[in-house]
Design an enzyme around this catalytic site. Sequence first.
Site, PDB file in Angstrom:
ATOM      1  N   GLU A   1      39.926  48.043  51.031  1.00  0.00           N
ATOM      2  CA  GLU A   1      39.922  47.344  52.322  1.00  0.00           C
ATOM      3  C   GLU A   1      40.438  48.193  53.476  1.00  0.00           C
ATOM      4  OE1 GLU A   1      41.873  43.558  52.046  1.00  0.00           O
ATOM      5  OE2 GLU A   1      40.416  42.774  50.626  1.00  0.00           O
TER       6      GLU A   1
ATOM      7  N   GLU B   1      37.516  41.621  44.421  1.00  0.00           N
ATOM      8  CA  GLU B   1      38.525  40.578  44.643  1.00  0.00           C
ATOM      9  C   GLU B   1      37.851  39.301  45.140  1.00  0.00           C
ATOM     10  OE1 GLU B   1      41.825  41.460  47.274  1.00  0.00           O
ATOM     11  OE2 GLU B   1      42.028  43.471  46.425  1.00  0.00           O
TER      12      GLU B   1
END
Length: 478
Positions: free
Chosen positions: A171, A383
Amino acid sequence: DTPPAHLRPVEFPPGFGWGAATAAYQIEGAAAEDGRTPSIWDTYSRLPGAVIGGDTGDVACDHYHRYPEDVALVRDLGLGSYRFSVAWPRVRPDGGAVNQAGLDFYRRLVDELLGAGITPWLTLYHWDLPQTLEDAGGWTNRDTAHRFVDYARTVHDALGDRVPTITTMNEPWCSAFLGHTSGRHAPGRREGAAGLVAAHHLMLAHGLAVQALRADGATADLGITLNLTVADPHDPTDPVDHDAARRVDGLFNRVFLDPLLRGAYPEDVLADTAAMQFAGRPWSDVVHDGDLAAVSSKLDVLGVNYYNGAAYSGHPHPAPDDGGVRHPDLLSGTPFPGGEDITEPGRGLPRTGIGWEVQPEGFTRLLVRLDADYDLPPIWITENGAAYPDEVVDGRVEDHERRAYVEAHLRALHAAIEAGVDVRGYFAWSLLDNFEWSYGYGQRFGIVHVDYDTQVRTPKSSAHWYARVAASGRIEGH
Ligand code: GBH
């Protein structure tokens, strides 16, 4: 009379992967052991008001000492894959020389996983930059990208023959824009265009590391994990809201996807941010000739993290009611450089315990859109999950809301696979309740409950449900 889609049994493709994910700073603890030096999160979590309750990762889930028990949990749930991250300040403390003792922890962890028949998935950077490198400018300093390459080669030399997948960044949006524009993540800078500069250097670090590991003869699949969103206009009839949604899509999704998969920054993002300066110069001066060729090095796999989408407006709106959960991302200024006018009014969708809207259909739309707009490598969902205030009652945690969240998102993922998107596997976030960044320990994302006083782990009912899905590759009808 076919049952409606959300009630039908669904079957995932043969060989579809099932796993659970964690990250070093969120679970390991042992912050000063075996030569580890502070990361930006050790520093940031000590700033007054930065983290709810003043929580830090000093002890966390004590995974550094309890990893055999945690690996056994993954094995007992029958999950074939485990995603974890390596702490840069253990392996190269202060970003400098190699620390054998730190590296040995990850050797032991990988041995334990392989011994249990679990495939390790290694992330090099899940946000714990050595503080010493931050003191030299961190991700706004181009040199950090080169230090990352040194670190990546160290980890690859030690583990690359036994870990089949290595991803560089987790991320980068969060590291760049929560870290440097909104300041709600470490290092807590609020400098507008610094987020764009950091984003470029994070992606440069990714690209240079992929090139270096390939030159070192990597056999592992190499990739990156992005957190992506679906940005809708708040009022679909209002061009101002459409433009807000376009800008968010640019500064959330395309500012990473286009350099990675097309070797160029999106024209509209460059135009929108052309006047933004870093250190007295246009931010895009940090983009050197050849950088985008490195950034767009071939990917073997793309990791996608999805929690929810949102609707955006270019008009003032009151902050949405998030159920009383303090909302660090929203309360403290925009993460979008130049996006001070962008608001996120909320759509009245149900919210999880952390206040984020539940929007499974956005997951299908996101994946289908990615597939339509880009030439993609195989995708893994690295995720997806939800926080709820779980409690142990009579030795059990009945987290029906989490099970419903995961089920709805797996069904949405299945719909994307049916539509032709090449998704190979799914990791639940997270294996364990853990240090939830600015929210501290109060937000529980685990499928396994952690009692932070006793360090007792209790698999929640969602974990047992997920184990059955993983074992059968299917979700039953209702
Ligand atoms: C991931 O971050 C991280 O990789 C992981 O470490 C973390 O524990 C986990 O997810 C849970 O947070 O404005 O209401 O739409 C995800 C970070 C979460 C940042 C969603 C943006 C938007 C919330 N993103 N958030 S909302």
